[in-house]
Design a protein around this motif. Structure first.
Motif, PDB file in Angstrom:
ATOM      1  N   ILE A  19     -11.517 -14.893  32.221  1.00 13.95           N
ATOM      2  CA  ILE A  19     -11.808 -14.953  30.944  1.00 13.95           C
ATOM      3  C   ILE A  19     -12.509 -15.265  29.978  1.00 13.95           C
ATOM      4  O   ILE A  19     -13.965 -14.909  29.525  1.00 13.95           O
ATOM      5  CB  ILE A  19     -11.138 -13.938  30.181  1.00 13.95           C
ATOM      6  CG1 ILE A  19     -10.771 -12.292  30.239  1.00 13.95           C
ATOM      7  CG2 ILE A  19     -11.338 -13.357  28.599  1.00 13.95           C
ATOM      8  CD1 ILE A  19      -9.266 -11.648  29.783  1.00 13.95           C
ATOM      9  N   GLY A  20     -11.973 -16.698  29.568  1.00 13.10           N
ATOM     10  CA  GLY A  20     -13.185 -17.929  29.300  1.00 13.10           C
ATOM     11  C   GLY A  20     -14.143 -18.572  29.924  1.00 13.10           C
ATOM     12  O   GLY A  20     -14.933 -18.610  28.728  1.00 13.10           O
ATOM     13  N   LEU A  21     -13.801 -18.977  31.347  1.00  6.20           N
ATOM     14  CA  LEU A  21     -15.023 -19.009  32.058  1.00  6.20           C
ATOM     15  C   LEU A  21     -16.460 -17.519  31.424  1.00  6.20           C
ATOM     16  O   LEU A  21     -17.639 -18.184  31.100  1.00  6.20           O
ATOM     17  CB  LEU A  21     -14.619 -19.041  33.280  1.00  6.20           C
ATOM     18  CG  LEU A  21     -15.527 -19.242  34.431  1.00  6.20           C
ATOM     19  CD1 LEU A  21     -16.923 -20.797  33.360  1.00  6.20           C
ATOM     20  CD2 LEU A  21     -15.821 -19.890  35.239  1.00  6.20           C
ATOM     21  N   SER A  22     -15.840 -16.909  31.469  1.00 10.82           N
ATOM     22  CA  SER A  22     -16.771 -15.726  31.466  1.00 10.82           C
ATOM     23  C   SER A  22     -17.487 -15.493  29.927  1.00 10.82           C
ATOM     24  O   SER A  22     -18.779 -15.273  29.542  1.00 10.82           O
ATOM     25  CB  SER A  22     -16.065 -14.034  31.622  1.00 10.82           C
ATOM     26  OG  SER A  22     -17.061 -13.381  31.535  1.00 10.82           O
ATOM     27  N   VAL A  23     -16.293 -15.964  29.305  1.00 13.59           N
ATOM     28  CA  VAL A  23     -16.619 -15.888  27.657  1.00 13.59           C
ATOM     29  C   VAL A  23     -17.895 -16.994  27.459  1.00 13.59           C
ATOM     30  O   VAL A  23     -19.486 -16.944  26.881  1.00 13.59           O
ATOM     31  CB  VAL A  23     -15.666 -16.145  26.412  1.00 13.59           C
ATOM     32  CG1 VAL A  23     -16.125 -16.593  25.599  1.00 13.59           C
ATOM     33  CG2 VAL A  23     -15.150 -14.832  27.029  1.00 13.59           C
ATOM     34  N   CYS A  24     -17.613 -18.425  28.382  1.00 16.77           N
ATOM     35  CA  CYS A  24     -18.460 -19.441  28.010  1.00 16.77           C
ATOM     36  C   CYS A  24     -20.214 -18.990  29.045  1.00 16.77           C
ATOM     37  O   CYS A  24     -21.654 -19.200  27.823  1.00 16.77           O
ATOM     38  CB  CYS A  24     -18.207 -21.251  28.186  1.00 16.77           C
ATOM     39  SG  CYS A  24     -16.280 -21.132  28.251  1.00 16.77           S
ATOM     40  N   PHE A  36     -15.700 -26.415  25.724  1.00 12.41           N
ATOM     41  CA  PHE A  36     -14.433 -25.713  26.280  1.00 12.41           C
ATOM     42  C   PHE A  36     -13.901 -26.600  27.694  1.00 12.41           C
ATOM     43  O   PHE A  36     -14.246 -27.750  27.111  1.00 12.41           O
ATOM     44  CB  PHE A  36     -14.812 -24.456  27.491  1.00 12.41           C
ATOM     45  CG  PHE A  36     -15.479 -25.394  29.058  1.00 12.41           C
ATOM     46  CD1 PHE A  36     -13.889 -25.696  29.745  1.00 12.41           C
ATOM     47  CD2 PHE A  36     -16.402 -25.763  29.287  1.00 12.41           C
ATOM     48  CE1 PHE A  36     -15.077 -26.078  30.823  1.00 12.41           C
ATOM     49  CE2 PHE A  36     -16.889 -25.832  30.416  1.00 12.41           C
ATOM     50  CZ  PHE A  36     -16.244 -26.065  31.126  1.00 12.41           C
ATOM     51  N   PHE A  37     -12.517 -25.996  27.191  1.00 18.17           N
ATOM     52  CA  PHE A  37     -11.117 -26.959  27.330  1.00 18.17           C
ATOM     53  C   PHE A  37     -10.630 -26.549  28.532  1.00 18.17           C
ATOM     54  O   PHE A  37     -10.329 -24.830  28.439  1.00 18.17           O
ATOM     55  CB  PHE A  37     -10.442 -28.079  26.402  1.00 18.17           C
ATOM     56  CG  PHE A  37      -9.863 -27.315  25.810  1.00 18.17           C
ATOM     57  CD1 PHE A  37      -8.387 -26.534  25.819  1.00 18.17           C
ATOM     58  CD2 PHE A  37     -10.341 -27.092  24.172  1.00 18.17           C
ATOM     59  CE1 PHE A  37      -7.585 -25.922  25.285  1.00 18.17           C
ATOM     60  CE2 PHE A  37      -9.418 -26.787  23.065  1.00 18.17           C
ATOM     61  CZ  PHE A  37      -8.420 -25.628  23.442  1.00 18.17           C
ATOM     62  N   GLY A  38      -9.928 -26.634  29.021  1.00 20.54           N
ATOM     63  CA  GLY A  38      -8.519 -26.160  30.035  1.00 20.54           C
ATOM     64  C   GLY A  38      -7.978 -27.629  30.189  1.00 20.54           C
ATOM     65  O   GLY A  38      -7.420 -28.295  29.885  1.00 20.54           O
ATOM     66  N   LYS A  39      -6.200 -26.759  31.321  1.00 17.88           N
ATOM     67  CA  LYS A  39      -5.505 -27.662  31.374  1.00 17.88           C
ATOM     68  C   LYS A  39      -6.019 -28.342  33.373  1.00 17.88           C
ATOM     69  O   LYS A  39      -5.543 -29.453  32.630  1.00 17.88           O
ATOM     70  CB  LYS A  39      -4.120 -27.057  31.569  1.00 17.88           C
ATOM     71  CG  LYS A  39      -2.970 -27.921  31.730  1.00 17.88           C
ATOM     72  CD  LYS A  39      -2.883 -28.283  30.225  1.00 17.88           C
ATOM     73  CE  LYS A  39      -1.257 -29.563  31.401  1.00 17.88           C
ATOM     74  NZ  LYS A  39      -0.426 -28.973  30.737  1.00 17.88           N
ATOM     75  N   ILE A 228     -14.448  -8.321  28.517  1.00 15.97           N
ATOM     76  CA  ILE A 228     -14.209  -9.004  27.557  1.00 15.97           C
ATOM     77  C   ILE A 228     -14.623 -10.018  27.197  1.00 15.97           C
ATOM     78  O   ILE A 228     -15.220 -10.282  25.798  1.00 15.97           O
ATOM     79  CB  ILE A 228     -12.834  -9.790  28.076  1.00 15.97           C
ATOM     80  CG1 ILE A 228     -11.450  -8.502  28.451  1.00 15.97           C
ATOM     81  CG2 ILE A 228     -12.283 -10.074  26.551  1.00 15.97           C
ATOM     82  CD1 ILE A 228     -11.869  -7.485  27.896  1.00 15.97           C
ATOM     83  N   ALA A 229     -15.741 -10.756  27.562  1.00 14.73           N
ATOM     84  CA  ALA A 229     -16.765 -11.279  27.301  1.00 14.73           C
ATOM     85  C   ALA A 229     -17.770 -10.912  25.973  1.00 14.73           C
ATOM     86  O   ALA A 229     -17.846 -10.879  25.360  1.00 14.73           O
ATOM     87  CB  ALA A 229     -17.291 -11.625  28.425  1.00 14.73           C
ATOM     88  N   HIS A 230     -18.565  -9.545  27.178  1.00 19.47           N
ATOM     89  CA  HIS A 230     -19.280  -8.787  26.147  1.00 19.47           C
ATOM     90  C   HIS A 230     -18.937  -8.522  24.787  1.00 19.47           C
ATOM     91  O   HIS A 230     -18.791  -8.673  23.236  1.00 19.47           O
ATOM     92  CB  HIS A 230     -19.658  -7.652  26.708  1.00 19.47           C
ATOM     93  CG  HIS A 230     -21.125  -8.357  27.573  1.00 19.47           C
ATOM     94  ND1 HIS A 230     -22.249  -9.014  27.599  1.00 19.47           N
ATOM     95  CD2 HIS A 230     -20.558  -8.483  28.912  1.00 19.47           C
ATOM     96  CE1 HIS A 230     -22.457  -9.498  28.637  1.00 19.47           C
ATOM     97  NE2 HIS A 230     -22.002  -8.578  29.855  1.00 19.47           N
ATOM     98  N   ALA A 231     -17.194  -7.839  24.554  1.00 25.22           N
ATOM     99  CA  ALA A 231     -16.669  -8.488  23.350  1.00 25.22           C
ATOM    100  C   ALA A 231     -16.804  -8.338  22.579  1.00 25.22           C
ATOM    101  O   ALA A 231     -17.151  -8.476  20.861  1.00 25.22           O
ATOM    102  CB  ALA A 231     -15.661  -6.745  23.251  1.00 25.22           C
TER     103      ALA A 231
END
Length: 258
Positions: A19-24, A36-39, A228-231
């Protein structure tokens, strides 16, 4: 007239996959600059390469860090502000959902170390990020904070473990508290609660767990990260200025509150 994303800076936690990548991707396509960040270092590197190729090196920043560590979170936000300006948009998508070998964990048998780790990432990490953006947003008179919850925090859990359900439920309380604290400053704080979404965390669509989920969803399919990203992108927009303190269920009708 300025475009929707013009001079907008967004931070997306957990932005290296799912989801996070799609939001980006979605925010970049609207003209935002996105950090952005990730672990996992390798996931961040792959996502950063992909996003730069599509949207340009000047518009994307990616880092590997642990969202539960205050010093790392603070350093990241300082870097974002120095590169562009203080973020006006925060999307908290980072989260973990450990599973027991035979299914969701039982509260009675839950490993305490695992419980504390899930709380540190899914709840404390969100608080740490919100703490970094709140004062600059208040000073500028504008901000959008969107937390990513879960259907597991909204109704009877069917798949998720105890710690995950507890943290996703707790986000709504954090959201309301932050909404009150930032009231009157052009800031909105909302929560999106996804249903069963096809991501690396949920596994292949043909898995029996996912097939069972499809049977419960009135639209007859699993969700995609873009749903989710579009919302989230709408909640981040200036047009959504009167949506505040809301929980937006995006689950295909699997859960419909009264």
């Amino acid at each position: 007239m300025m475009g929707e994303g013009e001079d907008r800076v967004a931070v997306v936690t957990g932005g290296s996959s799912g989801i996070g990548l799609s939001v980006c991707e979605t925010l970049l396509s609207k003209g935002y600059k996105v950090a952005f960040f990730g672990k996992k270092t390798e996931h961040v590197a792959d996502a950063l390469e992909h996003l730069i190729l599509r949207h340009g090196v000047a518009n994307v920043m990616g880092r590997s860090l642990d969202v539960s560590l205050a010093s790392q979170v603070e350093t990241f936000f300082e870097e974002v502000t120095a590169c562009w300006h203080a973020p006006d948009t925060l999307v908290c998508s980072a989260g973990i959902s450990p599973k027991a070998a035979l299914g969701p964990d039982d509260c009675i048998d839950l490993d305490l170390e695992q419980w504390q780790r899930v709380l540190a990432v899914n709840l404390t990490g969100v608080m740490l990020c919100c703490r970094q953006v709140s004062a600059p947003m208040i000073a500028s008179g504008f901000g959008r904070i969107i937390m990513v919850g879960s259907i597991a925090g909204r109704t009877q859990p069917k798949i998720a473990g105890t710690a995950y359900c507890a943290t996703k439920s707790a986000l709504s309380g954090l959201m309301r508290s932050l909404m009150v604290q930032t009231a009157g400053h052009g800031i909105t704080v909302n929560l999106v609660a996804p249903g069963r979404i096809v991501t690396p965390m949920t596994g292949p669509i043909d898995h029996p767990v996912n097939q069972a989920a499809i049977g419960r969803i009135p639209v007859g399919r699993l969700g995609q990260p873009g749903d989710i990203a579009h919302a989230i992108a709408f909640l981040a927009s200036r047009k959504a200025g009167f949506i505040n303190g809301a929980v937006i269920d995006v689950n295909g009708g699997e859960f419909s509150p009264p």
